[in-house]
Design a protein around this motif. Structure first.
Motif, PDB file in Angstrom:
ATOM      1  N   PHE A  63       0.818  -1.207   0.000  1.00 20.89           N
ATOM      2  CA  PHE A  63       0.000   0.000   0.000  1.00 20.89           C
ATOM      3  C   PHE A  63       0.859   1.267   0.000  1.00 20.89           C
ATOM      4  N   GLU A  64       2.022   1.218   0.636  1.00 21.44           N
ATOM      5  CA  GLU A  64       2.886   2.392   0.715  1.00 21.44           C
ATOM      6  C   GLU A  64       3.536   2.726  -0.623  1.00 21.44           C
ATOM      7  N   GLU A  65       3.440   1.805  -1.607  1.00 24.10           N
ATOM      8  CA  GLU A  65       4.037   2.018  -2.925  1.00 24.10           C
ATOM      9  C   GLU A  65       3.040   2.552  -3.946  1.00 24.10           C
ATOM     10  N   ILE A  66       1.770   2.467  -3.644  1.00 26.35           N
ATOM     11  CA  ILE A  66       0.745   2.731  -4.655  1.00 26.35           C
ATOM     12  C   ILE A  66       0.723   4.199  -5.047  1.00 26.35           C
ATOM     13  N   THR A  67       0.591   4.418  -6.355  1.00 31.68           N
ATOM     14  CA  THR A  67       0.477   5.760  -6.915  1.00 31.68           C
ATOM     15  C   THR A  67      -0.803   5.841  -7.744  1.00 31.68           C
ATOM     16  N   ALA A  68      -1.162   7.071  -8.106  1.00 34.29           N
ATOM     17  CA  ALA A  68      -2.375   7.272  -8.898  1.00 34.29           C
ATOM     18  C   ALA A  68      -2.327   6.496 -10.207  1.00 34.29           C
ATOM     19  N   SER A  69      -1.173   6.487 -10.856  1.00 32.58           N
ATOM     20  CA  SER A  69      -1.075   5.818 -12.155  1.00 32.58           C
ATOM     21  C   SER A  69      -0.983   4.303 -12.052  1.00 32.58           C
ATOM     22  N   SER A  70      -0.586   3.784 -10.896  1.00 29.01           N
ATOM     23  CA  SER A  70      -0.457   2.332 -10.763  1.00 29.01           C
ATOM     24  C   SER A  70      -1.770   1.637 -10.427  1.00 29.01           C
ATOM     25  N   LEU A  71      -2.771   2.397 -10.011  1.00 28.72           N
ATOM     26  CA  LEU A  71      -4.077   1.789  -9.741  1.00 28.72           C
ATOM     27  C   LEU A  71      -4.636   1.167 -11.016  1.00 28.72           C
ATOM     28  N   VAL A  72      -5.310   0.029 -10.871  1.00 35.27           N
ATOM     29  CA  VAL A  72      -5.815  -0.719 -12.020  1.00 35.27           C
ATOM     30  C   VAL A  72      -7.303  -0.453 -12.181  1.00 35.27           C
ATOM     31  N   LYS A  73      -7.712  -0.148 -13.408  1.00 35.55           N
ATOM     32  CA  LYS A  73      -9.130   0.016 -13.712  1.00 35.55           C
ATOM     33  C   LYS A  73      -9.726  -1.354 -14.036  1.00 35.55           C
ATOM     34  N   ILE A  74     -10.830  -1.692 -13.388  1.00 30.04           N
ATOM     35  CA  ILE A  74     -11.439  -3.003 -13.567  1.00 30.04           C
ATOM     36  C   ILE A  74     -12.939  -2.862 -13.806  1.00 30.04           C
ATOM     37  N   ASP A  75     -13.553  -3.957 -14.268  1.00 27.74           N
ATOM     38  CA  ASP A  75     -15.001  -3.987 -14.436  1.00 27.74           C
ATOM     39  C   ASP A  75     -15.639  -4.662 -13.231  1.00 27.74           C
ATOM     40  N   VAL A  76     -16.961  -4.879 -13.274  1.00 24.70           N
ATOM     41  CA  VAL A  76     -17.658  -5.427 -12.102  1.00 24.70           C
ATOM     42  C   VAL A  76     -17.268  -6.867 -11.806  1.00 24.70           C
ATOM     43  N   ALA A  77     -16.619  -7.536 -12.756  1.00 24.64           N
ATOM     44  CA  ALA A  77     -16.141  -8.902 -12.527  1.00 24.64           C
ATOM     45  C   ALA A  77     -14.723  -8.916 -11.976  1.00 24.64           C
ATOM     46  N   GLY A  78     -14.131  -7.729 -11.797  1.00 23.31           N
ATOM     47  CA  GLY A  78     -12.775  -7.651 -11.277  1.00 23.31           C
ATOM     48  C   GLY A  78     -11.705  -7.848 -12.323  1.00 23.31           C
ATOM     49  N   GLN A  79     -12.069  -7.767 -13.602  1.00 22.80           N
ATOM     50  CA  GLN A  79     -11.107  -7.962 -14.681  1.00 22.80           C
ATOM     51  C   GLN A  79     -10.588  -6.616 -15.173  1.00 22.80           C
ATOM     52  N   PRO A  80      -9.298  -6.533 -15.534  1.00 20.87           N
ATOM     53  CA  PRO A  80      -8.729  -5.262 -15.981  1.00 20.87           C
ATOM     54  C   PRO A  80      -9.426  -4.711 -17.216  1.00 20.87           C
ATOM     55  N   VAL A  81      -9.581  -3.403 -17.233  1.00 21.77           N
ATOM     56  CA  VAL A  81     -10.121  -2.687 -18.393  1.00 21.77           C
ATOM     57  C   VAL A  81      -8.954  -1.966 -19.050  1.00 21.77           C
ATOM     58  N   GLY A  82      -8.688  -2.263 -20.308  1.00 19.03           N
ATOM     59  CA  GLY A  82      -7.537  -1.668 -20.968  1.00 19.03           C
ATOM     60  C   GLY A  82      -6.263  -2.351 -20.524  1.00 19.03           C
ATOM     61  N   ASP A  83      -5.152  -1.676 -20.759  1.00 20.06           N
ATOM     62  CA  ASP A  83      -3.834  -2.252 -20.478  1.00 20.06           C
ATOM     63  C   ASP A  83      -3.346  -1.860 -19.093  1.00 20.06           C
ATOM     64  N   SER A  84      -2.705  -2.798 -18.426  1.00 16.80           N
ATOM     65  CA  SER A  84      -2.055  -2.532 -17.147  1.00 16.80           C
ATOM     66  C   SER A  84      -0.866  -3.459 -17.030  1.00 16.80           C
ATOM     67  N   SER A  85       0.184  -2.964 -16.427  1.00 16.80           N
ATOM     68  CA  SER A  85       1.374  -3.793 -16.230  1.00 16.80           C
ATOM     69  C   SER A  85       1.318  -4.567 -14.924  1.00 16.80           C
ATOM     70  N   HIS A  86       0.212  -4.428 -14.175  1.00 19.74           N
ATOM     71  CA  HIS A  86       0.112  -5.044 -12.857  1.00 19.74           C
ATOM     72  C   HIS A  86      -1.012  -6.077 -12.805  1.00 19.74           C
ATOM     73  N   PRO A  87      -0.845  -7.125 -11.973  1.00 17.41           N
ATOM     74  CA  PRO A  87      -1.927  -8.086 -11.777  1.00 17.41           C
ATOM     75  C   PRO A  87      -2.994  -7.531 -10.846  1.00 17.41           C
ATOM     76  N   VAL A  88      -4.183  -8.075 -10.963  1.00 14.33           N
ATOM     77  CA  VAL A  88      -5.258  -7.780 -10.014  1.00 14.33           C
ATOM     78  C   VAL A  88      -5.767  -9.089  -9.464  1.00 14.33           C
ATOM     79  N   ASN A  89      -6.531  -8.993  -8.397  1.00 14.20           N
ATOM     80  CA  ASN A  89      -7.080 -10.175  -7.749  1.00 14.20           C
ATOM     81  C   ASN A  89      -8.598 -10.156  -7.893  1.00 14.20           C
ATOM     82  N   PRO A  90      -9.163 -10.777  -8.939  1.00 18.16           N
ATOM     83  CA  PRO A  90     -10.608 -10.723  -9.142  1.00 18.16           C
ATOM     84  C   PRO A  90     -11.401 -11.260  -7.956  1.00 18.16           C
TER      85      PRO A  90
END
Length: 256
Positions: A63-90
């Motif tokens: 959490f101490e590393e997170i920046t505005a640009s590193s946040l991942v945009k996701i849909d209601v299923a928890g899947q990334p929207v567009g491109d991201s270099s980071h994983p998410v946890n659906p």
């Protein structure tokens, strides 16, 4: 479990930049107050617009590393929207998606596993109205029984029913959760709830028999003095700008 895309996001909806900065600030504040749980738990915020997209933490960052640009945009299923270099946890978005989809006012949802929050969540009595902070929080707190790690999508309906129109929830044997029409109001509710849980654990260490019970009627009076709308105005107008200034003094990189 996660989904990995390949590049950083390049386009933003109107208002998304502001949402990203506020949510990144909330992640940094959670870390600052020692409420984080390694990379686990989530804070989410709705992206302005009709698409029902949300921002959430990259699953591989503290959490101490997170920046505005590193946040991942996701849909209601928890899947990334567009491109991201980071994983998410659906799977971790189950709780958040239930509330975001059911409540138009749920622009932000925050969920923690702090030791004090978990301790109170395991107490049969729930949150006791023995401190001012608890009385501010308790009248707007709902409860949801533990059903296991929140990967079952069918649990979402029960979460929504239990929350009702309240803005905070104690997830029994699990942790705390708050809802807000802004990141600011959601975070301030989280602050009050976590502080109330911390005070309860401390006061109960001396035994329940010696507690001073507030006079009859005081709990109701405090509830009237701290309505949800008032908490929101206090957060947006006073507390949140002060918290952002605090972060800017410490490390403004959350804005990146």
């Amino acid at each position: 479990m996660g989904s990995v895309a390949t590049a950083a996001p390049t386009t933003m909806a109107p208002g998304e930049r502001e949402a990203r900065v506020d949510l990144a600030a909330a992640y940094r504040l959670v870390a600052l107050y020692g409420w984080d749980d390694l990379i686990f738990t989530h804070l989410s915020a709705r992206v302005p617009g009709p698409e029902h997209h949300f921002l959430i933490n990259p699953y591989d960052m503290m959490f101490e590393e997170i920046t505005a640009s590193s946040l991942v945009k996701i849909d209601v299923a928890g899947q990334p929207v567009g491109d991201s270099s980071h994983p998410v946890n659906p799977a971790g978005f189950t709780i958040h998606s239930a509330i975001h989809m059911a409540r138009d006012d749920a622009h932000a949802v925050m969920h923690l596993h702090t030791p004090h929050g978990q301790a109170v969540s395991a107490m049969a009595c729930g949150l006791l109205p023995h401190t001012q902070t608890a009385m501010i929080a308790a009248h707007d707190v709902a409860y949801h029984d533990y059903e296991g790690i929140a990967t079952d999508l069918e649990e979402r309906e029960r979460l929504v029913v239990d929350l009702g129109r309240r803005h905070a929830m104690i997830l029994r044997n699990h942790g705390t959760l708050t809802v807000g029409d802004s990141v600011a109001s959601c975070f301030l509710r989280l602050y009050f709830l976590e502080r109330a849980c911390e005070a309860q654990v401390l006061m109960l260490s001396a035994g329940r028999d010696g507690l001073n019970t507030p006079p009859q009627g005081v709990e109701g009076k405090v509830a009237q003095q701290s309505p949800p709308a008032g908490i929101g105005m206090l957060a947006r107008g006073l507390a949140w700008p002060a918290l952002l200034r605090k972060l800017d003094r410490i490390d403004p990189s959350y804005r990146d």
